[in-house]
Structure formats: structure tokens, C-alpha cells
Design a protein around this motif. Structure first.
Motif, PDB file in Angstrom:
ATOM      1  N   ASP A  98       0.843  -1.205   0.000  1.00 48.39           N
ATOM      2  CA  ASP A  98       0.000   0.000   0.000  1.00 48.39           C
ATOM      3  C   ASP A  98       0.871   1.246   0.000  1.00 48.39           C
ATOM      4  O   ASP A  98       1.786   1.368   0.818  1.00 48.39           O
ATOM      5  CB  ASP A  98      -0.893   0.037   1.248  1.00 48.39           C
ATOM      6  N   VAL A  99       0.558   2.152  -0.912  1.00 45.36           N
ATOM      7  CA  VAL A  99       1.341   3.381  -1.009  1.00 45.36           C
ATOM      8  C   VAL A  99       1.070   4.264   0.204  1.00 45.36           C
ATOM      9  O   VAL A  99      -0.071   4.444   0.613  1.00 45.36           O
ATOM     10  CB  VAL A  99       0.972   4.156  -2.301  1.00 45.36           C
ATOM     11  N   LEU A 100       2.139   4.763   0.795  1.00 46.29           N
ATOM     12  CA  LEU A 100       1.996   5.698   1.910  1.00 46.29           C
ATOM     13  C   LEU A 100       2.448   7.073   1.447  1.00 46.29           C
ATOM     14  O   LEU A 100       3.477   7.209   0.806  1.00 46.29           O
ATOM     15  CB  LEU A 100       2.887   5.284   3.083  1.00 46.29           C
ATOM     16  N   ASN A 101       1.676   8.047   1.741  1.00 39.96           N
ATOM     17  CA  ASN A 101       2.102   9.411   1.486  1.00 39.96           C
ATOM     18  C   ASN A 101       1.628  10.261   2.653  1.00 39.96           C
ATOM     19  O   ASN A 101       1.152   9.745   3.649  1.00 39.96           O
ATOM     20  CB  ASN A 101       1.564   9.920   0.140  1.00 39.96           C
ATOM     21  N   ARG A 102       1.728  11.561   2.523  1.00 41.55           N
ATOM     22  CA  ARG A 102       1.357  12.416   3.654  1.00 41.55           C
ATOM     23  C   ARG A 102      -0.094  12.200   4.078  1.00 41.55           C
ATOM     24  O   ARG A 102      -0.459  12.452   5.206  1.00 41.55           O
ATOM     25  CB  ARG A 102       1.540  13.886   3.282  1.00 41.55           C
ATOM     26  N   ASP A 103      -0.924  11.751   3.134  1.00 40.72           N
ATOM     27  CA  ASP A 103      -2.337  11.596   3.460  1.00 40.72           C
ATOM     28  C   ASP A 103      -2.663  10.287   4.163  1.00 40.72           C
ATOM     29  O   ASP A 103      -3.739  10.133   4.709  1.00 40.72           O
ATOM     30  CB  ASP A 103      -3.191  11.678   2.180  1.00 40.72           C
ATOM     31  N   ASN A 104      -1.780   9.327   4.079  1.00 44.69           N
ATOM     32  CA  ASN A 104      -2.134   8.051   4.724  1.00 44.69           C
ATOM     33  C   ASN A 104      -0.963   7.387   5.445  1.00 44.69           C
ATOM     34  O   ASN A 104      -0.860   6.173   5.480  1.00 44.69           O
ATOM     35  CB  ASN A 104      -2.741   7.084   3.685  1.00 44.69           C
ATOM     36  N   LEU A 105      -0.104   8.205   6.002  1.00 45.70           N
ATOM     37  CA  LEU A 105       0.968   7.635   6.819  1.00 45.70           C
ATOM     38  C   LEU A 105       0.374   6.915   8.019  1.00 45.70           C
ATOM     39  O   LEU A 105      -0.626   7.373   8.570  1.00 45.70           O
ATOM     40  CB  LEU A 105       1.870   8.756   7.350  1.00 45.70           C
ATOM     41  N   PRO A 106       0.975   5.822   8.463  1.00 43.67           N
ATOM     42  CA  PRO A 106       0.432   5.134   9.632  1.00 43.67           C
ATOM     43  C   PRO A 106       0.430   6.027  10.870  1.00 43.67           C
ATOM     44  O   PRO A 106      -0.354   5.821  11.774  1.00 43.67           O
ATOM     45  CB  PRO A 106       1.389   3.964   9.841  1.00 43.67           C
ATOM     46  N   LEU A 107       1.319   7.024  10.895  1.00 42.94           N
ATOM     47  CA  LEU A 107       1.369   7.855  12.090  1.00 42.94           C
ATOM     48  C   LEU A 107       0.277   8.922  12.099  1.00 42.94           C
ATOM     49  O   LEU A 107       0.147   9.703  13.030  1.00 42.94           O
ATOM     50  CB  LEU A 107       2.740   8.518  12.251  1.00 42.94           C
ATOM     51  N   ARG A 108      -0.532   8.905  11.068  1.00 40.90           N
ATOM     52  CA  ARG A 108      -1.613   9.874  10.989  1.00 40.90           C
ATOM     53  C   ARG A 108      -2.700   9.553  12.023  1.00 40.90           C
ATOM     54  O   ARG A 108      -3.030   8.399  12.266  1.00 40.90           O
ATOM     55  CB  ARG A 108      -2.203   9.783   9.577  1.00 40.90           C
ATOM     56  N   VAL A 109      -3.252  10.588  12.629  1.00 41.68           N
ATOM     57  CA  VAL A 109      -4.355  10.411  13.572  1.00 41.68           C
ATOM     58  C   VAL A 109      -5.539  11.195  13.022  1.00 41.68           C
ATOM     59  O   VAL A 109      -5.497  12.407  12.941  1.00 41.68           O
ATOM     60  CB  VAL A 109      -4.013  11.008  14.950  1.00 41.68           C
ATOM     61  N   GLY A 110      -6.579  10.488  12.641  1.00 40.74           N
ATOM     62  CA  GLY A 110      -7.701  11.197  12.031  1.00 40.74           C
ATOM     63  C   GLY A 110      -7.203  11.991  10.842  1.00 40.74           C
ATOM     64  O   GLY A 110      -6.565  11.451   9.941  1.00 40.74           O
ATOM     65  N   ASN A 111      -7.440  13.284  10.880  1.00 39.78           N
ATOM     66  CA  ASN A 111      -6.997  14.116   9.765  1.00 39.78           C
ATOM     67  C   ASN A 111      -5.656  14.773  10.037  1.00 39.78           C
ATOM     68  O   ASN A 111      -5.263  15.690   9.348  1.00 39.78           O
ATOM     69  CB  ASN A 111      -8.031  15.223   9.499  1.00 39.78           C
ATOM     70  N   LYS A 112      -4.981  14.291  11.017  1.00 37.36           N
ATOM     71  CA  LYS A 112      -3.799  15.013  11.465  1.00 37.36           C
ATOM     72  C   LYS A 112      -2.557  14.137  11.447  1.00 37.36           C
ATOM     73  O   LYS A 112      -2.591  12.981  11.826  1.00 37.36           O
ATOM     74  CB  LYS A 112      -4.085  15.457  12.905  1.00 37.36           C
TER      75      LYS A 112
END
Ligand code: SF4
Ligand code: SF4
Length: 148
Positions: A98-112
Motif C-alpha cells: 500500500d502506497v503511503l504518502n502524507r495523506d495516509n501515513l500510519p502515524l496519521r491520527v484522524g486528519n492530522k
């Protein structure tokens, strides 16, 4: 015991490194058309997993003639700092395909995603560090990349 399998290749304009270990696959890719060899990611990477080519001492190489960075797969902890910081969107990562970018990094919390306040050499300082921001993935990564 299964040893990690490491693949390195340059396909078209992408320099790619892939590591397979147990049932996990991680990939780090540098888009050579976008990379300007500014080397900011090299300074920021807390694990020395990105290296720049040696330039003879005293020799100045104009940026457009510089050779792009090389990822070192066995050092990368997949924290996403380089991807978050690259000013030219030249770094891509995949986790289990799965491609990770700023929009779906695992470290993302909700929209942040955690905001990075500054990067000293090899040390990343988060803007949210003193707030009640909490993310287990990020905590885990920060433990692994702690600079002693
Ligand atoms: S920060 Fe981005 S543009 Fe600069 S060297 Fe790294 S990948 Fe290339
Ligand atoms: S993901 Fe983290 S450890 Fe891996 S190259 Fe980027 S900054 Fe370095």
C-alpha cells in the motif's frame, strides 16, 4: 530463522529499495525526476538511512549535477520523516504494497499528522510534543529513533 531480503533497483526514473522480512514488505522510492539533491532528507533522517554520494573535499558540485541520494534499507525504520519533510515530494513509501504518502501515513491520527517543528541534525522535534497529542505508532517510532 528468516533473513530480510533486500532488493535495490533503479527503474526508469525511480531509485527503489525493498525489504521483505517475515510477512512484511516495505519499500522506499526516490523519484529521480523530482529529487533536486538538496539533501535535506539526509540531514533529517534519524537513522542515517539515506546517504549522499561522496563529493571530493573542496569541490563544489552544482545542484543540478548532483547525484541523488541512496536509501539504505537495513537502517530504515520506516518512520516517514523524510517523506514528510521532502520539499519536492520526491520520496514515496509502500507498506505491504500500500502506497503511503502524507495523506495516509500510519502515524496519521484522524486528519492530522504530527507537525514537525524543527529538525536538528538527526533529531526530530515535534510541535505536538508538549500537548496531549498521542499516537502509539509515532511513540513507538520515536522510541526506536531516539538519539542517545
Ligand atoms: S529532500 Fe527530497 S529533493 Fe531533497 S535530496 Fe531528499 S528526496 Fe531529494
Ligand atoms: S523513513 Fe525514516 S529512517 Fe527511513 S529513510 Fe526516511 S527518515 Fe530515514
Amino acid at each position: 530463522m528468516k533473513w530480510p531480503i533486500v532488493e535495490e533497483s533503479t527503474i526508469l526514473s525511480v531509485r527503489k529499495t525493498k525489504i521483505e522480512y517475515l510477512n512484511r514488505t516495505t519499500e522506499l522510492m526516490i523519484d529521480l525526476n523530482k529529487c533536486t539533491s538538496c539533501y535535506q532528507c539526509v540531514k533529517a533522517c534519524p537513522k542515517d538511512a539515506l546517504v549522499k554520494p561522496e563529493i571530493p573535499k573542496g569541490k563544489k558540485v552544482p545542484r543540478k549535477e548532483r547525484v541523488p541520494i541512496f536509501p539504505e534499507p537495513l537502517k530504515c525504520v520506516f518512520c516517514g520523516v523524510c517523506l514528510t519533510l521532502c520539499p519536492f515530494d520526491a520520496i514515496f513509501m509502500k507498506l505491504d504494497g500500500d502506497v503511503l504518502n502524507r495523506d495516509n501515513l500510519p502515524l496519521r491520527v484522524g486528519n492530522k499528522i504530527p507537525e514537525i517543528e524543527k529538525v536538528k541534525m538527526k533529531k526530530v522535534i515535534l510541535k505536538d510534543e508538549k500537548s496531549d497529542f498521542h499516537n502509539e505508532f509515532w511513540d513507538h517510532i520515536m522510541e526506536r529513533i531516539q538519539v542517545k
